[in-house]
Design a protein around this motif. Structure first.
Motif, PDB file in Angstrom:
ATOM      1  N   VAL A  28     -10.290   1.491   1.315  1.00 50.60           N
ATOM      2  CA  VAL A  28      -9.077   0.878   1.870  1.00 50.60           C
ATOM      3  C   VAL A  28      -7.864   1.492   1.195  1.00 50.60           C
ATOM      4  CG1 VAL A  28      -7.816  -1.277   2.187  1.00 50.60           C
ATOM      5  CG2 VAL A  28     -10.327  -1.292   2.197  1.00 50.60           C
ATOM      6  N   THR A  32       3.153  -0.384   1.090  1.00 49.25           N
ATOM      7  CA  THR A  32       4.238  -1.329   1.378  1.00 49.25           C
ATOM      8  C   THR A  32       5.185  -0.753   2.423  1.00 49.25           C
ATOM      9  OG1 THR A  32       4.072  -2.182  -0.855  1.00 49.25           O
ATOM     10  CG2 THR A  32       6.152  -2.578   0.283  1.00 49.25           C
ATOM     11  N   SER A  49       6.571   2.258  10.840  1.00 52.87           N
ATOM     12  CA  SER A  49       7.119   3.608  10.686  1.00 52.87           C
ATOM     13  C   SER A  49       6.685   4.137   9.320  1.00 52.87           C
ATOM     14  CB  SER A  49       8.648   3.532  10.778  1.00 52.87           C
ATOM     15  OG  SER A  49       9.217   4.804  10.561  1.00 52.87           O
ATOM     16  N   GLY A  51       6.383   7.304   6.552  1.00 52.15           N
ATOM     17  CA  GLY A  51       7.015   8.552   6.113  1.00 52.15           C
ATOM     18  C   GLY A  51       6.021   9.721   6.077  1.00 52.15           C
ATOM     19  N   ARG A  55       0.689   9.089   1.692  1.00 51.64           N
ATOM     20  CA  ARG A  55      -0.735   9.425   1.725  1.00 51.64           C
ATOM     21  C   ARG A  55      -1.479   8.584   2.762  1.00 51.64           C
ATOM     22  NH1 ARG A  55      -3.795  10.092  -3.560  1.00 51.64           N
ATOM     23  NH2 ARG A  55      -2.903   8.120  -4.236  1.00 51.64           N
ATOM     24  N   LEU A  56      -0.852   7.466   3.129  1.00 49.87           N
ATOM     25  CA  LEU A  56      -1.440   6.627   4.178  1.00 49.87           C
ATOM     26  C   LEU A  56      -1.488   7.351   5.526  1.00 49.87           C
ATOM     27  CD1 LEU A  56      -2.226   3.536   4.893  1.00 49.87           C
ATOM     28  CD2 LEU A  56       0.087   3.428   5.814  1.00 49.87           C
TER      29      LEU A  56
HETATM   30  P1  FAD Z   1       0.133   5.928  -2.652  1.00 46.37           P
HETATM   31  O1  FAD Z   1       1.346   6.239  -3.418  1.00 46.37           O
HETATM   32  O2  FAD Z   1      -1.151   6.589  -2.941  1.00 46.37           O
HETATM   33  O3  FAD Z   1      -0.163   4.362  -2.562  1.00 46.37           O
HETATM   34  C1  FAD Z   1       0.788   3.439  -2.874  1.00 46.37           C
HETATM   35  C2  FAD Z   1       0.263   2.600  -4.022  1.00 46.37           C
HETATM   36  O4  FAD Z   1      -0.727   1.707  -3.515  1.00 46.37           O
HETATM   37  C3  FAD Z   1      -0.398   3.392  -5.154  1.00 46.37           C
HETATM   38  O5  FAD Z   1       0.139   2.954  -6.388  1.00 46.37           O
HETATM   39  C4  FAD Z   1      -1.868   3.063  -5.018  1.00 46.37           C
HETATM   40  O6  FAD Z   1      -2.530   2.988  -6.269  1.00 46.37           O
HETATM   41  C5  FAD Z   1      -1.829   1.685  -4.368  1.00 46.37           C
HETATM   42  N1  FAD Z   1      -3.042   1.430  -3.573  1.00 46.37           N
HETATM   43  C6  FAD Z   1      -3.364   1.974  -2.389  1.00 46.37           C
HETATM   44  N2  FAD Z   1      -4.545   1.488  -1.953  1.00 46.37           N
HETATM   45  C7  FAD Z   1      -4.974   0.608  -2.891  1.00 46.37           C
HETATM   46  C8  FAD Z   1      -6.119  -0.245  -3.014  1.00 46.37           C
HETATM   47  N3  FAD Z   1      -7.107  -0.262  -2.113  1.00 46.37           N
HETATM   48  N4  FAD Z   1      -6.192  -1.058  -4.095  1.00 46.37           N
HETATM   49  C9  FAD Z   1      -5.218  -1.074  -5.039  1.00 46.37           C
HETATM   50  N5  FAD Z   1      -4.116  -0.281  -4.991  1.00 46.37           N
HETATM   51  C10 FAD Z   1      -4.005   0.543  -3.928  1.00 46.37           C
HETATM   52  N6  FAD Z   1       7.588   3.808   3.239  1.00 46.37           N
HETATM   53  C11 FAD Z   1       7.420   4.071   4.551  1.00 46.37           C
HETATM   54  O7  FAD Z   1       6.932   5.162   4.901  1.00 46.37           O
HETATM   55  N7  FAD Z   1       7.737   3.159   5.516  1.00 46.37           N
HETATM   56  C12 FAD Z   1       8.266   1.941   5.204  1.00 46.37           C
HETATM   57  O8  FAD Z   1       8.523   1.124   6.092  1.00 46.37           O
HETATM   58  C13 FAD Z   1       8.462   1.640   3.828  1.00 46.37           C
HETATM   59  N8  FAD Z   1       8.983   0.454   3.470  1.00 46.37           N
HETATM   60  C14 FAD Z   1       9.110   0.144   2.153  1.00 46.37           C
HETATM   61  C15 FAD Z   1       9.605  -1.127   1.808  1.00 46.37           C
HETATM   62  C16 FAD Z   1       9.750  -1.480   0.486  1.00 46.37           C
HETATM   63  C17 FAD Z   1      10.293  -2.860   0.138  1.00 46.37           C
HETATM   64  C18 FAD Z   1       9.370  -0.568  -0.533  1.00 46.37           C
HETATM   65  C19 FAD Z   1       9.488  -0.961  -1.984  1.00 46.37           C
HETATM   66  C20 FAD Z   1       8.859   0.673  -0.206  1.00 46.37           C
HETATM   67  C21 FAD Z   1       8.729   1.053   1.152  1.00 46.37           C
HETATM   68  N9  FAD Z   1       8.223   2.300   1.529  1.00 46.37           N
HETATM   69  C22 FAD Z   1       8.073   2.602   2.854  1.00 46.37           C
HETATM   70  C23 FAD Z   1       7.838   3.305   0.532  1.00 46.37           C
HETATM   71  C24 FAD Z   1       6.314   3.307   0.280  1.00 46.37           C
HETATM   72  O9  FAD Z   1       5.790   2.004   0.048  1.00 46.37           O
HETATM   73  C25 FAD Z   1       5.990   4.176  -0.985  1.00 46.37           C
HETATM   74  O10 FAD Z   1       6.606   5.438  -0.836  1.00 46.37           O
HETATM   75  C26 FAD Z   1       4.500   4.313  -1.193  1.00 46.37           C
HETATM   76  O11 FAD Z   1       4.224   4.645  -2.536  1.00 46.37           O
HETATM   77  C27 FAD Z   1       3.876   5.380  -0.352  1.00 46.37           C
HETATM   78  O12 FAD Z   1       2.490   5.187  -0.443  1.00 46.37           O
HETATM   79  P2  FAD Z   1       1.449   6.342  -0.135  1.00 46.37           P
HETATM   80  O13 FAD Z   1       0.739   6.039   1.157  1.00 46.37           O
HETATM   81  O14 FAD Z   1       2.048   7.676  -0.309  1.00 46.37           O
HETATM   82  O15 FAD Z   1       0.296   6.148  -1.131  1.00 46.37           O
END
Ligand code: FAD
Ligand code: NAD
Length: 157
Positions: A28, A32, A49, A51, A55-56
């Motif tokens: 999983v 956020t 939406s 970005g 990585r998602l």
């Molecule tokens: P990662 O950076 O790999 O994952 C994010 C974090 O989640 C990591 O620390 C990871 O360890 C943790 N994680 C993931 N899966 C698990 C799991 N199964 N168990 C425990 N931990 C886990 N970005 C957008 O693109 N669109 C938006 O609408 C958006 N809205 C945002 C709103 C707010 C209030 C905030 C604070 C941020 C928002 N962002 C948004 C930015 C986004 O949340 C971050 O850039 C995020 O780190 C990108 O995640 P990632 O998929 O690159 O993965």
């Protein structure tokens, strides 16, 4: 116009906070997101939406399914975990299941979707989700406004 001015302006739109999850090869991944909107009642559609650097993104594209979990006021830590804001502290999050998909316990609404369309727009991809199941819980929402987490204030008469 610089990026900060744009973000400051968009930050004036108070939103809830969601965690979008998807699952690939039994793992999983959550992220956020506050760029979430209800789109259509018939059929029932929502949009998130994501970005281009998230990585998602490739995982969601491949899995073709996602859930949107609308966070409660006591779930700021969950938001920070899935925004990568608590990276130094390795946190384990347990999930529940709805329609076989991973959802976050305690979220006010857990919405399970199948991707019905994708649109690349600028540096984000919009995923339209056809809603296939919903679970609701009572409580107040976590709020994001001007780059800060907030909670709803009680009305005083
Ligand atoms: P990662 O950076 O790999 O994952 C994010 C974090 O989640 C990591 O620390 C990871 O360890 C943790 N994680 C993931 N899966 C698990 C799991 N199964 N168990 C425990 N931990 C886990 N970005 C957008 O693109 N669109 C938006 O609408 C958006 N809205 C945002 C709103 C707010 C209030 C905030 C604070 C941020 C928002 N962002 C948004 C930015 C986004 O949340 C971050 O850039 C995020 O780190 C990108 O995640 P990632 O998929 O690159 O993965
Ligand atoms: P912030 O001041 O960056 O965010 C205020 C508002 O600006 C957000 O609610 C959102 O509407 C908009 N925004 C911010 N970054 C954006 C982006 N890359 N693309 C489109 N819209 C964006 O708040 P913050 O506390 O500095 O945010 C923490 C981190 O989360 C930052 O890295 C920010 O870029 C990211 N974030 C991304 C999005 C998004 O991609 N849609 C939304 C919110 C926050």
């Amino acid at each position: 116009m610089d990026d900060r001015q744009f973000r400051n302006a968009m930050g004036k739109f108070a939103t809830g906070v969601t965690v979008v999850t998807t699952e690939l090869n039994g793992e999983v991944h959550g992220m956020t997101a506050n760029a979430f909107m209800s789109v259509s009642l018939d059929p029932k559609l929502v949009v998130v939406s994501i970005g281009e650097r998230a990585r998602l993104l490739p995982k969601l594209k491949e899995a073709n399914k996602f859930t949107v979990n609308i966070l409660a006021s006591d779930q700021q830590e969950i938001s920070m975990i899935f925004a990568g804001q608590l990276k130094d502290q390795k946190k384990t999050v347990s999930f529940e299941r709805l329609e076989g998909q991973a959802v976050i316990p305690g979220a006010l609404a857990q919405v399970v979707c199948e991707v019905s369309a994708e649109h690349v727009e600028g540096d984000h991809t919009l995923f339209i989700g056809k809603v296939i199941d919903i679970r609701l819980e009572e409580g107040d929402p976590l709020v994001f406004f001007s780059g800060r987490y907030r909670t709803l204030a009680e009305e005083t008469n």
